[in-house]
Design a protein around this motif. Sequence first.
Motif, PDB file in Angstrom:
ATOM      1  N   SER A   1       0.930  -1.131  -0.057  1.00 20.23           N
ATOM      2  CA  SER A   1      -0.116   0.207   0.025  1.00 20.23           C
ATOM      3  C   SER A   1       0.656   1.241   0.108  1.00 20.23           C
ATOM      4  CB  SER A   1      -1.145  -0.144   1.349  1.00 20.23           C
ATOM      5  OG  SER A   1      -0.302  -0.133   2.489  1.00 20.23           O
ATOM      6  N   GLY A   2       1.958   1.195   0.925  1.00 21.21           N
ATOM      7  CA  GLY A   2       2.747   2.612   0.949  1.00 21.21           C
ATOM      8  C   GLY A   2       3.512   2.683  -0.399  1.00 21.21           C
ATOM      9  N   LEU A   3       4.157   1.493  -0.911  1.00 19.79           N
ATOM     10  CA  LEU A   3       5.103   1.474  -2.005  1.00 19.79           C
ATOM     11  C   LEU A   3       4.260   1.921  -3.366  1.00 19.79           C
ATOM     12  CD1 LEU A   3       7.893   1.058  -3.581  1.00 19.79           C
ATOM     13  CD2 LEU A   3       7.142  -1.351  -3.643  1.00 19.79           C
ATOM     14  N   THR A   4       2.927   1.137  -3.322  1.00 23.86           N
ATOM     15  CA  THR A   4       2.098   1.547  -4.576  1.00 23.86           C
ATOM     16  C   THR A   4       1.678   3.146  -4.408  1.00 23.86           C
ATOM     17  OG1 THR A   4       1.247  -0.431  -4.677  1.00 23.86           O
ATOM     18  CG2 THR A   4      -0.145   0.851  -5.605  1.00 23.86           C
ATOM     19  N   ALA A   5       1.304   3.632  -3.483  1.00 22.70           N
ATOM     20  CA  ALA A   5       0.947   4.918  -3.267  1.00 22.70           C
ATOM     21  C   ALA A   5       2.238   5.811  -3.512  1.00 22.70           C
ATOM     22  CB  ALA A   5       0.400   5.453  -1.903  1.00 22.70           C
ATOM     23  N   TYR A   6       3.670   5.607  -3.170  1.00 24.81           N
ATOM     24  CA  TYR A   6       4.406   6.451  -3.494  1.00 24.81           C
ATOM     25  C   TYR A   6       4.949   6.525  -4.915  1.00 24.81           C
ATOM     26  CZ  TYR A   6       9.386   7.867  -2.858  1.00 24.81           C
ATOM     27  OH  TYR A   6      10.560   8.709  -2.859  1.00 24.81           O
ATOM     28  N   SER A   7       4.908   5.262  -5.556  1.00 25.92           N
ATOM     29  CA  SER A   7       5.347   5.197  -6.889  1.00 25.92           C
ATOM     30  C   SER A   7       4.308   6.013  -7.762  1.00 25.92           C
ATOM     31  CB  SER A   7       5.387   3.645  -7.218  1.00 25.92           C
ATOM     32  OG  SER A   7       5.799   3.559  -8.707  1.00 25.92           O
ATOM     33  N   ALA A   8       2.941   5.885  -7.451  1.00 25.41           N
ATOM     34  CA  ALA A   8       2.036   6.675  -8.213  1.00 25.41           C
ATOM     35  C   ALA A   8       2.166   7.998  -7.867  1.00 25.41           C
ATOM     36  CB  ALA A   8       0.636   6.100  -7.778  1.00 25.41           C
ATOM     37  N   LEU A   9       2.706   8.411  -6.760  1.00 29.52           N
ATOM     38  CA  LEU A   9       3.022  10.010  -6.420  1.00 29.52           C
ATOM     39  C   LEU A   9       4.093  10.176  -7.152  1.00 29.52           C
ATOM     40  CD1 LEU A   9       2.039  10.033  -2.773  1.00 29.52           C
ATOM     41  CD2 LEU A   9       0.863  11.287  -4.305  1.00 29.52           C
ATOM     42  N   LYS A  10       5.006   9.689  -7.399  1.00 25.91           N
ATOM     43  CA  LYS A  10       6.309  10.120  -8.125  1.00 25.91           C
ATOM     44  C   LYS A  10       5.941  10.214  -9.602  1.00 25.91           C
ATOM     45  CE  LYS A  10      10.220   8.610  -7.355  1.00 25.91           C
ATOM     46  NZ  LYS A  10      11.293   7.700  -7.155  1.00 25.91           N
ATOM     47  N   LYS A  11       4.823   9.604 -10.158  1.00 28.75           N
ATOM     48  CA  LYS A  11       4.387   9.904 -11.717  1.00 28.75           C
ATOM     49  C   LYS A  11       3.696  11.143 -11.922  1.00 28.75           C
ATOM     50  CE  LYS A  11       4.615   4.719 -12.417  1.00 28.75           C
ATOM     51  NZ  LYS A  11       5.004   4.374 -11.057  1.00 28.75           N
ATOM     52  N   LEU A  12       3.254  11.941 -10.753  1.00 31.35           N
ATOM     53  CA  LEU A  12       2.724  13.171 -11.090  1.00 31.35           C
ATOM     54  C   LEU A  12       3.428  14.092 -11.775  1.00 31.35           C
ATOM     55  CD1 LEU A  12       1.235  13.721  -7.547  1.00 31.35           C
ATOM     56  CD2 LEU A  12       0.072  12.994  -9.783  1.00 31.35           C
ATOM     57  N   PRO A  13       3.009  15.345 -12.369  1.00 34.96           N
ATOM     58  CA  PRO A  13       3.802  16.451 -13.105  1.00 34.96           C
ATOM     59  C   PRO A  13       4.211  17.123 -11.890  1.00 34.96           C
ATOM     60  CG  PRO A  13       1.392  16.874 -13.205  1.00 34.96           C
ATOM     61  CD  PRO A  13       1.421  15.296 -12.698  1.00 34.96           C
ATOM     62  N   ARG A  14       5.136  18.057 -12.196  1.00 36.47           N
ATOM     63  CA  ARG A  14       5.482  18.967 -11.305  1.00 36.47           C
ATOM     64  C   ARG A  14       4.545  19.961 -10.944  1.00 36.47           C
ATOM     65  NH1 ARG A  14      10.640  20.776  -9.792  1.00 36.47           N
ATOM     66  NH2 ARG A  14      11.764  19.680 -11.414  1.00 36.47           N
ATOM     67  N   MET A  15       4.171  20.223  -9.562  1.00 36.40           N
ATOM     68  CA  MET A  15       2.819  21.086  -9.278  1.00 36.40           C
ATOM     69  C   MET A  15       3.160  22.065  -8.280  1.00 36.40           C
ATOM     70  SD  MET A  15      -0.335  18.536  -9.608  1.00 36.40           S
ATOM     71  CE  MET A  15       0.234  17.171  -8.912  1.00 36.40           C
ATOM     72  N   SER A  16       2.432  23.162  -8.094  1.00 36.83           N
ATOM     73  CA  SER A  16       2.648  24.117  -7.164  1.00 36.83           C
ATOM     74  C   SER A  16       1.755  23.954  -6.157  1.00 36.83           C
ATOM     75  CB  SER A  16       2.449  25.521  -7.739  1.00 36.83           C
ATOM     76  OG  SER A  16       1.409  25.925  -8.105  1.00 36.83           O
TER      77      SER A  16
ATOM     78  N   GLY B   1      -9.275   3.633   0.386  1.00 36.40           N
ATOM     79  CA  GLY B   1      -8.936   2.565   1.035  1.00 36.40           C
ATOM     80  C   GLY B   1      -7.580   2.594   1.755  1.00 36.40           C
ATOM     81  N   GLY B   2      -7.000   1.364   1.856  1.00 40.04           N
ATOM     82  CA  GLY B   2      -5.626   1.383   2.314  1.00 40.04           C
ATOM     83  C   GLY B   2      -4.698   1.887   1.558  1.00 40.04           C
ATOM     84  N   VAL B   3      -4.329   1.897   0.284  1.00 39.02           N
ATOM     85  CA  VAL B   3      -3.811   2.392  -0.615  1.00 39.02           C
ATOM     86  C   VAL B   3      -3.942   4.063  -0.664  1.00 39.02           C
ATOM     87  CG1 VAL B   3      -2.534   2.330  -2.818  1.00 39.02           C
ATOM     88  CG2 VAL B   3      -3.486   0.317  -1.962  1.00 39.02           C
ATOM     89  N   GLY B   4      -5.411   4.362  -1.116  1.00 43.13           N
ATOM     90  CA  GLY B   4      -5.436   5.693  -0.984  1.00 43.13           C
ATOM     91  C   GLY B   4      -5.300   6.437   0.077  1.00 43.13           C
ATOM     92  N   LEU B   5      -5.538   6.029   1.380  1.00 41.78           N
ATOM     93  CA  LEU B   5      -5.268   6.689   2.502  1.00 41.78           C
ATOM     94  C   LEU B   5      -3.485   6.704   2.668  1.00 41.78           C
ATOM     95  CD1 LEU B   5      -7.659   5.253   5.088  1.00 41.78           C
ATOM     96  CD2 LEU B   5      -7.540   7.563   4.037  1.00 41.78           C
ATOM     97  N   ALA B   6      -2.799   5.669   2.386  1.00 41.68           N
ATOM     98  CA  ALA B   6      -1.411   5.885   2.208  1.00 41.68           C
ATOM     99  C   ALA B   6      -1.114   7.026   1.273  1.00 41.68           C
ATOM    100  CB  ALA B   6      -0.865   4.521   1.979  1.00 41.68           C
ATOM    101  N   CYS B   7      -1.612   7.103   0.179  1.00 40.02           N
ATOM    102  CA  CYS B   7      -1.282   8.111  -0.691  1.00 40.02           C
ATOM    103  C   CYS B   7      -1.509   9.546  -0.024  1.00 40.02           C
ATOM    104  CB  CYS B   7      -2.024   8.028  -2.000  1.00 40.02           C
ATOM    105  SG  CYS B   7      -1.703   9.108  -3.383  1.00 40.02           S
ATOM    106  N   VAL B   8      -2.777   9.590   0.456  1.00 40.72           N
ATOM    107  CA  VAL B   8      -3.041  11.117   1.110  1.00 40.72           C
ATOM    108  C   VAL B   8      -1.995  11.544   2.203  1.00 40.72           C
ATOM    109  CG1 VAL B   8      -4.721  12.355   2.700  1.00 40.72           C
ATOM    110  CG2 VAL B   8      -5.423  10.695   0.735  1.00 40.72           C
ATOM    111  N   GLY B   9      -1.455  10.359   2.942  1.00 39.70           N
ATOM    112  CA  GLY B   9      -0.651  10.752   3.865  1.00 39.70           C
ATOM    113  C   GLY B   9       0.886  11.098   3.491  1.00 39.70           C
ATOM    114  N   LEU B  10       1.045  10.438   2.307  1.00 39.47           N
ATOM    115  CA  LEU B  10       2.438  10.664   1.653  1.00 39.47           C
ATOM    116  C   LEU B  10       2.417  11.899   0.909  1.00 39.47           C
ATOM    117  CD1 LEU B  10       3.304   6.856   1.070  1.00 39.47           C
ATOM    118  CD2 LEU B  10       4.711   8.232   2.160  1.00 39.47           C
ATOM    119  N   ALA B  11       1.388  12.295   0.297  1.00 39.07           N
ATOM    120  CA  ALA B  11       1.352  13.309  -0.657  1.00 39.07           C
ATOM    121  C   ALA B  11       2.303  14.596  -0.421  1.00 39.07           C
ATOM    122  CB  ALA B  11       0.086  13.618  -1.047  1.00 39.07           C
TER     123      ALA B  11
END
Length: 350
Positions: A158-173, A184-194
């Motif tokens: 869940s953490g790794l999947t979220a982190y890898s997806a976040l790294k694919k985002l464009p540069r943002m402000s 769910g588990g992965v989505g909440l991990a993504c929110v916390g890591l964002a």
Amino acid sequence: MNSYQITAFGRPLELRCTAEPEPAGSEVLVRVERAGVCHSDLHIWHGFFDLGGGKRFEMTQRMTLPFTLGHEIVGEVVAVGPDADPDLVGTQGIVHPWIGCGSCHACAAGEEVRCAKPRTVGTRRDGGYSDHVLVPHGRYIVPYGDLEPGLAATCACSGLTAYSALKKLPRMSAEDSVVIIGAGGVGLACVGLAGAVTPAKVIVSDVGGTKRAAALAAGAHAALDGSGEGGSAAIREAAGDRPPRAAIDFVGSPETLRLAIDSVDVGGIVISVGLYGGEIAISTALLPLRQTTIRGSYVGSLEELRELVGVMQTRDVKAVPVTTRPMAEVNAILADLEAGRIVGRTVMVP
């Protein structure tokens, strides 16, 4: 060795006792201390992934029964094969489960998640719903320092999947926003890591009120139910003056992927992660006219897991809620997960 195994797809897992395996070659034997329960385990347990249009990927193509699920594993190395480093005995770490064949071009480049012949622990090799698990090589044991063991286990998927997806985002402000669909588990991990990856605001869409509340507690700027008519408009309204630059779909249904595509701005990026299944029709003309990018993201690399552990140890991130339960309750846990009764991640103790 005691393992909870699939003996028939869709039937309750059975506790089976087998001889403790002896590691061969470079293998290491890990005594399982924690094992997370992932939503993809439900698909494997039922025996297929829905590819849409009546097509299915049958699990019999890549595994034989009985089979032990579990790819979020933390444990201690208790034995090693003759070709492995003997100093690994006693090492406590996270098992990186996304292991390739070791000889193809993708594996040579350190991108084992692209390997066409993977040896994934818990999906192709017996996994962590057990008291011991064999791992092909000691390099896949990642020390987790002072992280709580249950939280460390969730880093493997869940953490790794979220982190890898976040790294694919464009540069943002900080004026930009990203939509996260599914808390769910992965989505909440993504929110916390964002916040550790992007300054963009996080807008969460989920049909469950409890999960939306958990997303807000994890740091989301806004959380709403984007399902149904008007969902994308509500998301754009929550984003303010600038429509979302990107969306990450952690559900993967036709409805959620459509919501992601309709929510992003011109030139937006949609990252599809969830494995719910199905298919959608896409206007080929609108892709270039709206300059939309749609890409898939699947788990993450060994190097990304090491990066993630470093981020978890050194940055102020909101950890995914973790509930610990005995492994003997595995069938009840799977039922709770399938019914949507679990917020965050459930981690089992053998």
